[in-house]
Design a protein around this motif. Sequence first.
Motif, short mmCIF file in Angstrom:
data_model
loop_
_atom_site.label_atom_id
_atom_site.label_comp_id
_atom_site.label_asym_id
_atom_site.label_seq_id
_atom_site.Cartn_x
_atom_site.Cartn_y
_atom_site.Cartn_z
N MET A 1 0.84 -1.20 0.00
CA MET A 1 0.00 0.00 0.00
C MET A 1 0.88 1.25 0.00
N THR A 2 0.60 2.14 -0.92
CA THR A 2 1.26 3.44 -0.96
C THR A 2 0.26 4.49 -0.51
N ALA A 3 0.59 5.25 0.53
CA ALA A 3 -0.32 6.25 1.07
C ALA A 3 0.23 7.64 0.77
N LEU A 4 -0.62 8.46 0.16
CA LEU A 4 -0.26 9.83 -0.21
C LEU A 4 -1.02 10.80 0.66
N GLY A 5 -0.39 11.90 1.04
CA GLY A 5 -1.04 12.91 1.84
C GLY A 5 -1.21 14.20 1.06
N LEU A 6 -2.43 14.71 1.01
CA LEU A 6 -2.72 15.97 0.34
C LEU A 6 -3.20 16.97 1.37
N LEU A 7 -2.57 18.11 1.39
CA LEU A 7 -2.95 19.19 2.29
C LEU A 7 -3.75 20.20 1.48
N THR A 8 -5.04 20.35 1.80
CA THR A 8 -5.93 21.14 0.97
C THR A 8 -6.48 22.35 1.73
N PRO A 9 -6.64 23.48 1.02
CA PRO A 9 -7.24 24.66 1.64
C PRO A 9 -8.76 24.58 1.57
N GLY A 10 -9.40 24.38 2.68
CA GLY A 10 -10.86 24.29 2.66
C GLY A 10 -11.33 22.97 2.07
N ILE A 20 -10.33 9.92 -7.77
CA ILE A 20 -9.06 9.55 -8.38
C ILE A 20 -8.51 8.29 -7.74
N GLU A 21 -8.58 8.21 -6.41
CA GLU A 21 -8.13 7.01 -5.71
C GLU A 21 -8.82 5.76 -6.27
N GLN A 22 -10.12 5.87 -6.49
CA GLN A 22 -10.87 4.74 -7.03
C GLN A 22 -10.44 4.42 -8.46
N LEU A 23 -10.22 5.45 -9.27
CA LEU A 23 -9.85 5.23 -10.67
C LEU A 23 -8.43 4.68 -10.82
N LEU A 24 -7.60 4.89 -9.84
CA LEU A 24 -6.25 4.35 -9.91
C LEU A 24 -6.27 2.83 -9.92
N GLY A 25 -7.25 2.24 -9.26
CA GLY A 25 -7.43 0.79 -9.31
C GLY A 25 -6.21 0.02 -8.86
N GLN A 212 -5.66 16.14 -10.79
CA GLN A 212 -4.96 15.04 -11.47
C GLN A 212 -3.45 15.11 -11.22
N VAL A 213 -2.83 16.27 -11.48
CA VAL A 213 -1.38 16.36 -11.34
C VAL A 213 -0.97 16.33 -9.87
N THR A 214 -1.84 16.77 -8.97
CA THR A 214 -1.52 16.74 -7.54
C THR A 214 -1.32 15.31 -7.06
N VAL A 215 -2.24 14.42 -7.42
CA VAL A 215 -2.10 13.02 -7.03
C VAL A 215 -0.91 12.39 -7.74
N TRP A 216 -0.74 12.70 -9.02
CA TRP A 216 0.42 12.18 -9.76
C TRP A 216 1.72 12.60 -9.09
#
Length: 243
Positions: A1-10, A20-25, A212-216
Amino acid sequence: MTALGLLTPGHSAEDDYPRIEQLLGSDIRVDTAHTGIGEDTSRADTPGGTDSAERLAEGVAALRLAGVEAVVWASTSGSFGHGWEGAQEQVRTLARLAGMPASSTSFAFVHAAGEMGVRRVAVGATYPPDVAELFARFLRAGGLEVTGVRSSGAGTAAEAATWEEEDLLTLARAADTADAEAVLLPDTALRTAAHLPLLEKALSKPVLTASQVTVWEGLRLADRRVNAPSLGTLFTREPRVQA
């Protein structure tokens, strides 16, 4: 498992990330944590905005506890407004706070273009014209040629978050130029994950969007590549073989 962290404003358009997580499959987990939004504008230079070190620190602890391997500041306008060097310092601060590799959505656009061998890009922005030009300046500092900038002038993230597929198509088509190798839609408040195949089909070229590019970028930091054509040309690279 690879876990990514996104820090989002609001919370504008944050539902793009589980999509996107679901589409990565694959064995990818995308965790989000939030900072305060300060003043909800599309201006990158708003004093006391979302991008101060204090605000960035707000969600870092939660991401560390979640066991993520890399963190990305998921705000385009909250990074490029500082210029190239200022955005680099911002990322260094975030990496220090998080204790792990870090980046931001603005750098993600530059890195993603480089991954695809793209040098000439057109920009379709929801920002006011002066802020859209700051993004173009950032891209140029990253070695890209900007063939055109189209601004819709949306005033707030909340407004951009109401956009639907036809709105995205209209902006992307208006931004496109004949010599652009890709079209960039930089606002993280736009929901774009479900519309990437249609956007690319309509323009006959790659389209890069903020979520898209944020997750990439998070995957790049974690040294992972995932083949997921439903997320656009960027995700059609062959995945690296995992040890």
